[in-house]
Design a protein around this motif. Sequence first.
Motif, mmCIF file in Angstrom:
data_model
loop_
_atom_site.group_PDB
_atom_site.id
_atom_site.type_symbol
_atom_site.label_atom_id
_atom_site.label_comp_id
_atom_site.label_asym_id
_atom_site.label_seq_id
_atom_site.Cartn_x
_atom_site.Cartn_y
_atom_site.Cartn_z
ATOM 1 N N LEU A 293 45.071 -20.235 2.995
ATOM 2 C CA LEU A 293 45.053 -18.847 2.557
ATOM 3 C C LEU A 293 45.852 -18.298 4.309
ATOM 4 O O LEU A 293 46.176 -17.140 4.345
ATOM 5 C CB LEU A 293 43.583 -18.424 3.415
ATOM 6 N N THR B 10 49.382 -16.128 4.096
ATOM 7 C CA THR B 10 49.949 -15.008 4.366
ATOM 8 C C THR B 10 50.151 -15.122 6.308
ATOM 9 O O THR B 10 50.382 -14.155 6.523
ATOM 10 C CB THR B 10 48.057 -14.630 4.381
ATOM 11 N N VAL C 72 41.167 -11.364 1.898
ATOM 12 C CA VAL C 72 42.424 -11.880 1.002
ATOM 13 C C VAL C 72 41.971 -11.000 -0.385
ATOM 14 O O VAL C 72 42.319 -10.858 -0.946
ATOM 15 C CB VAL C 72 42.733 -13.366 1.015
ATOM 16 N N TRP C 73 40.781 -11.158 -0.512
ATOM 17 C CA TRP C 73 39.642 -10.988 -1.953
ATOM 18 C C TRP C 73 39.907 -9.188 -1.955
ATOM 19 O O TRP C 73 39.573 -9.073 -3.267
ATOM 20 C CB TRP C 73 38.618 -11.452 -1.546
ATOM 21 N N HIS D 35 42.056 -7.532 -1.311
ATOM 22 C CA HIS D 35 43.586 -8.033 -2.050
ATOM 23 C C HIS D 35 43.754 -8.013 -3.786
ATOM 24 O O HIS D 35 44.153 -7.752 -4.384
ATOM 25 C CB HIS D 35 44.508 -7.761 -1.464
ATOM 26 N N TRP D 36 43.284 -9.845 -3.436
ATOM 27 C CA TRP D 36 43.016 -9.838 -4.991
ATOM 28 C C TRP D 36 42.264 -9.325 -5.567
ATOM 29 O O TRP D 36 43.051 -9.130 -7.074
ATOM 30 C CB TRP D 36 42.149 -11.526 -4.899
ATOM 31 N N ILE E 296 47.397 -8.305 -3.690
ATOM 32 C CA ILE E 296 47.560 -9.068 -2.678
ATOM 33 C C ILE E 296 49.262 -9.773 -2.302
ATOM 34 O O ILE E 296 48.955 -10.632 -1.034
ATOM 35 C CB ILE E 296 47.947 -10.687 -4.260
ATOM 36 N N LEU F 181 49.443 -8.958 1.060
ATOM 37 C CA LEU F 181 48.480 -9.713 2.275
ATOM 38 C C LEU F 181 50.130 -10.523 2.629
ATOM 39 O O LEU F 181 49.817 -11.111 3.485
ATOM 40 C CB LEU F 181 47.543 -9.411 1.640
ATOM 41 N N VAL G 270 47.170 -18.728 -3.161
ATOM 42 C CA VAL G 270 45.831 -18.244 -2.748
ATOM 43 C C VAL G 270 45.249 -17.866 -4.081
ATOM 44 O O VAL G 270 43.879 -18.102 -3.420
ATOM 45 C CB VAL G 270 46.181 -16.296 -2.888
#
Length: 700
Positions: free
Chosen positions: A565, A569, A586-587, A589-590, A595, A598, A617
């Motif tokens: 990650l 990023t 990250v979570w 945006h995922w 995502i 990011l 990711v």
Amino acid sequence: MAVPTTTLSHRRISSYSLVASTAALLLVFHHHVPSTTAQPLPWQLCNDTSGNFTDKSAYQANINQLATALTNNASSSPSLFAAGAAGSAPDVAYALALCRGDTNASSCARCVAASFKTAQQLCAFKRGATLYDDPCILRYADWDFLTNTTDNRGLYIAWSYDNVSAAVAPAFDAASARLVNATSDYAATDPVRRFGTGEEPFDDAKYPKIYSLAQCTPDMTVADCRACLGGVYRRFAPTYFGGKHGGRVFGVRCSLRFETYHFFSGNPLLQIPGPPGAPPPAAPAVNMTPPATGQGGGGHKNRTRLVLAIALPLAAATAILALAVACLYYRSRRRTTAQRDSSGSPSPDDIDKSIDSLLFDLPALRAATNNFAESNKLGEGGFGAVYKGILSEGQQVAVKRLSLGSTQGLTELKTELVLVARLQHKNLVRLIGVCLEEDEKLLVYEYMPNRSLDTILFDSQKSKELDWWKRLEIVSGVARGLQYLHEESQLKIVHRDLKPSNVLLDSAYTPKISDFGLAKLFHMDQSQGATSHIAGTYGYMAPEYAMHGQYSVKSDVFSFGVLILEMVTGRKNSNSDQSVDLLSLVWEHWSSGTIQELLDPFLMSHRAPPDQMAKLVNIGLLCVQDSPADRPLMSSVNVMLSSDTISLQAPSRPTFCIQETEDHSRPYSDAYKRALKLQSSTDRAAMSPNEVTLTELEPR
């Protein structure tokens, strides 16, 4: 005597995306002589461009001109390689010819000349053709493919029709992968032909040895050759080569092959040791410089180049070194032991035979580092500093100087010596020697010109050195190194401190995992361990380890997920500029489908494939799942990384979030709570959270 045979299936791969032809053809090879009942070489790919040409046209004349020139140039070249162009637009033709490195000039000339004729027959009037024959490869087209040495499109994959027995298949796959990797590395570093052949004993009556071959076009750089060979093997081996006793990949820019019979000419250029009980190699591993005499040559006592040139054999560790360390350690503690302690750390029983050539003289290392001058310092960790050194013969090294008088340093030294000296893998740092004179405890490693990953990745300017493909290769290399530690080496090892600062980069940005001072050694049937002393780095520790002291190979998988990650990023896992930790960010945006917002802007602006970045990711999130059981093994991670067709599972939310750890009602270890308190204190202005290293205060 019967000639050994290998029955192969082959498939045309039009690109790296595994777009295969619908019909798989069966081939039979007898060393190089194909059976008359199966389709023999050559294998051709026609019209990788558009349009045809007519008989006696200018384009055909240009191809014929290239046929004469490349036949002469390739056969007379030391590299057995030639490329060129003929004619002018719109009829200009480009061509490349490469003969295998184990053939001779006359055989090369015959093959190239015949291939031009055969290509024009099999691909009649097509403006583009690729022909794979024995012992040469030919490609021509009406567009300039010569300028891009990394374009390896137009592949044929061939694999054995028969499987090895289920009982030996896992060991065979691991051995063949090890041999192919080593041979590929040998080929990449061959400055003339970019060619290598290898042999490895295998402890099986039916398949006593495995043989391999790897080659790139000589105009490729070392890094590009490594990337090409590694890329095709990682992509196709999981799908086509598992449990097979032979396989090959034909590519214009790079090719590789492995078999259970001697299929190339001459003796193997590389021999590597096999598993315990396997027959020893018939000759030295590589052409080495003869042993030096006297006390010179960089400070070794009874110096021998064999130890410096390759990683130590798996069956050989350093009794004299580790026993000396053990004696110092046990003398300081006034006690001895003959058994491995319950935590899994190595003991004197783990140590094999003496290799005196690993010993360095202290004056030589002082001279090499200018008496450990501050200007030569490469970095500093919890156990001491690392200095750049230049030995008397000019070899660059990195000298790890453990803290003077530190019992912890003695423990780390013993651990690192026993583990690193017994491991050999292209993605693990190589130990060159050690010095135990006076009060000094010094480890000497190969020098990594690009230093550690964190010094580049988290620098706004230097990070531009890492384009998408370099980052992908770094991630893949670290994954291969971890798989070796967890599943393939004779020792089952949990690193426990994987992070960017412990990933070193050589001149070609090849990653090498370093710093095994905190590593834990498992019995092969052991799946996890526990300790009351938490050791590792804040931000990379798995939740079960940080909270309960439970560690396993899945602990390293978690750390690897964090590293992925960070690579995608360009952000540190914990950063004072972020209001939340990277995993949570990250979570967020995922799960919201944003995502791409990011991802590293540098990668996005330099045409990094968004779908591949999103895939990474996804893999990173799978690796940082809260439960160890939900995280994949590193072998599964490597399959995910190498395949463009495998479907990835949907990850669940990582429940281990840094900001939530202020809730002291949760059962965190005291050491981890202290680290959290340290992170939130206001007197840490100069230190980032990722640099907090937790160490044990007594031996493991």
